[in-house]
Design a protein around this motif. Structure first.
Motif, PDB file in Angstrom:
ATOM      1  N   HIS A   1     -10.450 119.847 -30.069  1.00 39.81           N
ATOM      2  CA  HIS A   1     -10.796 118.678 -30.890  1.00 39.81           C
ATOM      3  C   HIS A   1     -11.545 119.130 -32.136  1.00 39.81           C
ATOM      4  CE1 HIS A   1     -12.019 114.131 -30.703  1.00 39.81           C
ATOM      5  NE2 HIS A   1     -11.932 114.539 -31.956  1.00 39.81           N
TER       6      HIS A   1
ATOM      7  N   HIS B   1     -11.731 118.693 -36.503  1.00 38.15           N
ATOM      8  CA  HIS B   1     -11.326 117.908 -37.672  1.00 38.15           C
ATOM      9  C   HIS B   1     -11.183 118.814 -38.893  1.00 38.15           C
ATOM     10  CE1 HIS B   1     -11.360 113.940 -35.846  1.00 38.15           C
ATOM     11  NE2 HIS B   1     -12.263 114.450 -35.043  1.00 38.15           N
TER      12      HIS B   1
ATOM     13  N   GLU C   1      -5.584 113.172 -33.794  1.00 36.25           N
ATOM     14  CA  GLU C   1      -6.359 112.147 -33.091  1.00 36.25           C
ATOM     15  C   GLU C   1      -5.884 110.792 -33.610  1.00 36.25           C
ATOM     16  OE1 GLU C   1     -10.665 112.389 -33.441  1.00 36.25           O
ATOM     17  OE2 GLU C   1     -10.972 110.672 -32.113  1.00 36.25           O
TER      18      GLU C   1
ATOM     19  N   ASP D   1     -15.201 118.052 -31.044  1.00 39.49           N
ATOM     20  CA  ASP D   1     -15.153 117.031 -32.105  1.00 39.49           C
ATOM     21  C   ASP D   1     -15.835 117.551 -33.362  1.00 39.49           C
ATOM     22  OD1 ASP D   1     -14.379 114.591 -33.150  1.00 39.49           O
ATOM     23  OD2 ASP D   1     -15.248 113.427 -31.520  1.00 39.49           O
TER      24      ASP D   1
HETATM   25 FE    FE Z   1     -12.613 113.402 -33.466  1.00 35.36          FE
END
Ligand code: FE
Ligand code: ZN
Ligand code: FE
Ligand code: ZN
Length: 272
Positions: A7, A9, A86, A229
């Motif tokens: 995960h 970005h 996502e 994340d």
């Molecule tokens: Fe995320």
């Protein structure tokens, strides 16, 4: 022994920082064998002119995302770099999402509930909404959407499954029945759960999902993936040792990885 981070970005979403190669380098330094980028899919359910800035990449940026990651794969040949996405779950918009997801051969599709109707429940600017509704109703609604997302079978895994606790809004007693209901849906639909370490960075002060929630998933044999994340390279593999301890404590011995949306299992003790 280092597990993949599924995960990550990129700056294309408008609220992450750092160059792509910095994320990859951070993964190499941390000893990760594999990473998967999962940047925010365009806000497909809104007309382009109504999409708020800074939440997700635009439709025009999706090919750029794909191309940048393809180049990164060539640059870092010793690191397995997967290209995921996502995607928000919005009830009633499943077909539009399906179409967009099929426009690229993604390795992994991570489903998220960030929106309860118009409300973006994890956005710091919209926290006031928590005091406008009954917390019990908010939790009910969040988990109902999550279950709908799982049943849609559009996703390989669900991200941060109890994101609704992000700002520290807790029910008097943990909603064990809701945890159990979600775990059963995951098991029945062959969808994985994400252990997302970002929860440790917020007032929630624990990973998503809560240990009891994760244990319910483990008991029903729901495969798990780890995700930081990361919205900055420093967060790649964030709190990995703690996450690994938690995985073992609740009974996991393996994590999932994905290639072109095909799942494989990686034994935790075999990772190096
Ligand atoms: Fe995320
Ligand atoms: Zn984000
Ligand atoms: Fe998310
Ligand atoms: Zn996320």
């Amino acid at each position: 022994m280092v597990l993949p981070d599924y995960h990550l970005h990129t700056p294309l979403c408008g609220h992450a920082e750092g160059k792509l190669d910095a994320y990859a380098r951070a993964a190499v330094v941390a000893g990760l064998p594999e990473i998967c980028f999962t940047d925010h899919l365009p806000l497909y359910w809104l007309a382009p002119e109504n999409r708020p800035a800074g939440l997700a990449m635009s439709e025009e940026e999706l090919p750029v995302y794909w191309q940048q990651l393809t180049e990164l794969q060539k640059e870092f040949c010793a690191l397995r770099i997967k290209i995921g996405i996502e995607a928000d779950y919005i009830p009633g918009r499943e077909e539009a999402l399906q179409r967009l997801l099929h426009s690229y051969p993604f390795d992994y599709v991570l489903g998220s509930v960030h929106f309860i109707g118009q409300w973006c429940c994890d956005h710091p600017d919209q926290v006031v909404e928590y005091s406008r509704r009954r917390l019990e109703d908010i939790y009910e609604e969040y988990f109902t959407l999550l279950i709908q997302a799982i049943r849609s079978r559009l996703f390989d895994a669900v991200a941060h499954p109890d994101l609704i606790k992000k700002f520290g809004h807790r029910l008097p007693a943990p909603p064990l029945k809701l945890y159990r209901a979600v775990a059963e849906e995951l098991a029945a639909n062959g969808v994985c759960v994400e252990l997302n370490t970002a929860g440790w960075r917020y007032p929630s002060a624990e990973a998503y999902p809560a240990p009891d929630f994760l244990r319910a998933c483990a008991q029903l044999g729901v495969p798990v993936l780890l995700g930081s994340d990361a919205h900055t390279p420093q967060h790649v593999a964030w709190m990995w040792p703690e996450a690994m301890t938690l995985l073992r404590e609740v009974g996991y011995r393996a994590v999932a990885v994905f290639t072109r949306r095909h799942r494989q299992i990686l034994l935790i003790d075999a990772v190096q």
